[in-house]
Design a protein around this motif. Sequence first.
Motif, PDB file in Angstrom:
ATOM      1  N   GLY A  71       0.816  -1.211   0.000  1.00  0.00           N
ATOM      2  CA  GLY A  71       0.000   0.000   0.000  1.00  0.00           C
ATOM      3  C   GLY A  71       0.846   1.256   0.000  1.00  0.00           C
ATOM      4  N   ARG A  72       1.905   1.273   0.821  1.00  0.00           N
ATOM      5  CA  ARG A  72       2.790   2.443   0.853  1.00  0.00           C
ATOM      6  C   ARG A  72       3.477   2.644  -0.492  1.00  0.00           C
ATOM      7  NH1 ARG A  72       4.235   0.307   5.931  1.00  0.00           N
ATOM      8  NH2 ARG A  72       6.149  -0.566   5.018  1.00  0.00           N
ATOM      9  N   ALA A  73       3.897   1.545  -1.101  1.00  0.00           N
ATOM     10  CA  ALA A  73       4.584   1.653  -2.391  1.00  0.00           C
ATOM     11  C   ALA A  73       3.663   2.218  -3.467  1.00  0.00           C
ATOM     12  CB  ALA A  73       5.113   0.285  -2.810  1.00  0.00           C
ATOM     13  N   VAL A  74       2.394   1.813  -3.454  1.00  0.00           N
ATOM     14  CA  VAL A  74       1.439   2.363  -4.425  1.00  0.00           C
ATOM     15  C   VAL A  74       1.233   3.852  -4.184  1.00  0.00           C
ATOM     16  CG1 VAL A  74      -0.939   2.264  -5.264  1.00  0.00           C
ATOM     17  CG2 VAL A  74       0.289   0.141  -4.766  1.00  0.00           C
ATOM     18  N   MET A  94      -2.541  12.145 -17.847  1.00  0.00           N
ATOM     19  CA  MET A  94      -2.038  10.778 -17.774  1.00  0.00           C
ATOM     20  C   MET A  94      -2.551  10.068 -16.519  1.00  0.00           C
ATOM     21  SD  MET A  94       1.916  10.883 -16.509  1.00  0.00           S
ATOM     22  CE  MET A  94       2.383  11.548 -14.905  1.00  0.00           C
ATOM     23  N   GLY A  95      -2.598   8.763 -16.603  1.00  0.00           N
ATOM     24  CA  GLY A  95      -2.977   7.910 -15.489  1.00  0.00           C
ATOM     25  C   GLY A  95      -2.652   6.477 -15.850  1.00  0.00           C
ATOM     26  N   THR A  96      -2.851   5.585 -14.899  1.00  0.00           N
ATOM     27  CA  THR A  96      -2.567   4.188 -15.172  1.00  0.00           C
ATOM     28  C   THR A  96      -3.346   3.282 -14.231  1.00  0.00           C
ATOM     29  OG1 THR A  96      -0.794   2.526 -15.410  1.00  0.00           O
ATOM     30  CG2 THR A  96      -0.567   4.109 -13.611  1.00  0.00           C
ATOM     31  N   THR A  97      -3.666   2.112 -14.714  1.00  0.00           N
ATOM     32  CA  THR A  97      -4.172   1.053 -13.850  1.00  0.00           C
ATOM     33  C   THR A  97      -2.978   0.403 -13.160  1.00  0.00           C
ATOM     34  OG1 THR A  97      -3.981  -0.762 -15.446  1.00  0.00           O
ATOM     35  CG2 THR A  97      -5.956   0.613 -15.569  1.00  0.00           C
ATOM     36  N   LEU A  98      -3.243  -0.439 -12.187  1.00  0.00           N
ATOM     37  CA  LEU A  98      -2.184  -1.235 -11.570  1.00  0.00           C
ATOM     38  C   LEU A  98      -2.796  -2.470 -10.920  1.00  0.00           C
ATOM     39  CD1 LEU A  98       0.769  -1.663 -10.604  1.00  0.00           C
ATOM     40  CD2 LEU A  98       0.107  -0.482  -8.501  1.00  0.00           C
ATOM     41  N   THR A  99      -2.230  -3.605 -11.219  1.00  0.00           N
ATOM     42  CA  THR A  99      -2.520  -4.834 -10.492  1.00  0.00           C
ATOM     43  C   THR A  99      -1.181  -5.454 -10.137  1.00  0.00           C
ATOM     44  OG1 THR A  99      -4.569  -5.157 -11.754  1.00  0.00           O
ATOM     45  CG2 THR A  99      -3.745  -7.035 -10.498  1.00  0.00           C
ATOM     46  N   ALA A 100      -0.955  -5.668  -8.830  1.00  0.00           N
ATOM     47  CA  ALA A 100       0.363  -6.118  -8.365  1.00  0.00           C
ATOM     48  C   ALA A 100       0.204  -7.137  -7.244  1.00  0.00           C
ATOM     49  CB  ALA A 100       1.194  -4.932  -7.879  1.00  0.00           C
ATOM     50  N   MET A 101       1.167  -8.059  -7.161  1.00  0.00           N
ATOM     51  CA  MET A 101       1.198  -9.060  -6.101  1.00  0.00           C
ATOM     52  C   MET A 101       2.596  -9.110  -5.508  1.00  0.00           C
ATOM     53  SD  MET A 101      -1.066 -12.126  -7.859  1.00  0.00           S
ATOM     54  CE  MET A 101      -1.444 -12.946  -6.301  1.00  0.00           C
ATOM     55  N   ALA A 111      -2.673  -5.825  -4.716  1.00  0.00           N
ATOM     56  CA  ALA A 111      -3.138  -4.443  -4.869  1.00  0.00           C
ATOM     57  C   ALA A 111      -3.744  -4.286  -6.250  1.00  0.00           C
ATOM     58  CB  ALA A 111      -1.983  -3.451  -4.691  1.00  0.00           C
ATOM     59  N   HIS A 112      -4.868  -3.564  -6.313  1.00  0.00           N
ATOM     60  CA  HIS A 112      -5.560  -3.435  -7.595  1.00  0.00           C
ATOM     61  C   HIS A 112      -6.270  -2.102  -7.693  1.00  0.00           C
ATOM     62  CE1 HIS A 112      -8.046  -4.325 -11.065  1.00  0.00           C
ATOM     63  NE2 HIS A 112      -9.123  -4.032 -10.349  1.00  0.00           N
ATOM     64  N   PRO A 174      -5.892   1.899  -3.711  1.00  0.00           N
ATOM     65  CA  PRO A 174      -6.146   0.622  -4.378  1.00  0.00           C
ATOM     66  C   PRO A 174      -6.928  -0.322  -3.473  1.00  0.00           C
ATOM     67  CG  PRO A 174      -3.953   0.610  -3.447  1.00  0.00           C
ATOM     68  CD  PRO A 174      -4.538   1.981  -3.151  1.00  0.00           C
ATOM     69  N   ASP A 175      -7.538  -1.336  -4.061  1.00  0.00           N
ATOM     70  CA  ASP A 175      -8.051  -2.455  -3.282  1.00  0.00           C
ATOM     71  C   ASP A 175      -6.830  -3.240  -2.793  1.00  0.00           C
ATOM     72  OD1 ASP A 175     -10.621  -1.706  -3.958  1.00  0.00           O
ATOM     73  OD2 ASP A 175     -10.766  -3.132  -5.626  1.00  0.00           O
ATOM     74  N   LEU A 176      -6.786  -3.534  -1.502  1.00  0.00           N
ATOM     75  CA  LEU A 176      -5.653  -4.249  -0.912  1.00  0.00           C
ATOM     76  C   LEU A 176      -6.169  -5.447  -0.115  1.00  0.00           C
ATOM     77  CD1 LEU A 176      -3.552  -1.237   0.426  1.00  0.00           C
ATOM     78  CD2 LEU A 176      -2.756  -2.875  -1.274  1.00  0.00           C
ATOM     79  N   ARG A 177      -5.498  -6.575  -0.247  1.00  0.00           N
ATOM     80  CA  ARG A 177      -5.877  -7.734   0.553  1.00  0.00           C
ATOM     81  C   ARG A 177      -4.687  -8.689   0.672  1.00  0.00           C
ATOM     82  NH1 ARG A 177     -10.226 -10.063  -3.645  1.00  0.00           N
ATOM     83  NH2 ARG A 177     -10.437  -7.821  -3.943  1.00  0.00           N
ATOM     84  N   LEU A 178      -4.742  -9.525   1.702  1.00  0.00           N
ATOM     85  CA  LEU A 178      -3.730 -10.557   1.904  1.00  0.00           C
ATOM     86  C   LEU A 178      -4.341 -11.900   1.553  1.00  0.00           C
ATOM     87  CD1 LEU A 178      -0.817 -11.004   2.993  1.00  0.00           C
ATOM     88  CD2 LEU A 178      -1.865 -11.581   5.188  1.00  0.00           C
ATOM     89  N   ARG A 179      -3.618 -12.696   0.788  1.00  0.00           N
ATOM     90  CA  ARG A 179      -4.098 -13.996   0.355  1.00  0.00           C
ATOM     91  C   ARG A 179      -3.079 -15.068   0.733  1.00  0.00           C
ATOM     92  NH1 ARG A 179      -8.055 -13.672  -3.724  1.00  0.00           N
ATOM     93  NH2 ARG A 179      -7.525 -15.809  -4.254  1.00  0.00           N
TER      94      ARG A 179
END
Length: 261
Positions: A71-74, A94-101, A111-112, A174-179
Amino acid sequence: MNVAIRYAAGSDIGCNRENNEDSGYAGARLIAVADGMGGYAGGEVASSTVIGSLRSLDTDARKDDLVDALGRAVAEANEKLRLAREERPDLSRMGTTLTAMLWDGESVALAHVGDSRGYMLRDGELYQMTQDHTMDELLKAEAEQAGQQADPAETSRLSHVLYRVLDGREDREPDLRLRDAQLGDRYLLCSDGLSGPVDAQKIYEVLSAEADPQRAVDRLIELARDNGGPDNITAVVADVVESEHVTGPGTPLVVGAAANA
């Protein structure tokens, strides 16, 4: 049991674009896809800035801090976009999507934001882990909460309108969760240049049939191009395996606009 990920990544300009605004990253602890937007150069700068910022996470991470760290990195990446917009007025849109694990053993933070997607293949079933931040999905959710049906014509018209992206503005959470990751899991992160022209059934078939991650990436990109390739196409595949099956630290892979930044 010590687990690791075996990964692959690829990006393609597609059939109708003049430049690639997607960026992708795959490393021993981090995988990510960003789909930039905002006109010529803007999308490239946005996606490559965010991927470049997140790369610092691809080091040892504490399990109890995975979600906070991601979350901090995003947030830091979004701040870099704000500074870039201030320095260059031509990047104001400008903008961007992001999906990261982000991995630490069998735990992984997700993060999404936007409409890139994350899929998981587990025990022969394909699951979509993320929800598109598009206006049509928002309308459908609001209608469902009210016990109603959203207007199909309206949702179709708004299917590509994003209500949440990273663009340097405040409140871009972003949406954040632990899996929990399990041995045998296969993960796919992709831009909508893949998930648009290639349906979930085809994605499932490729992820199930192609044992090698790079062959799976290449085949998915090929299918998107065969179906018209209307947008840039980026995919990252990661397999959860026993660590002794991964030789050496592995070289991180950077694809798309970020590879040229």
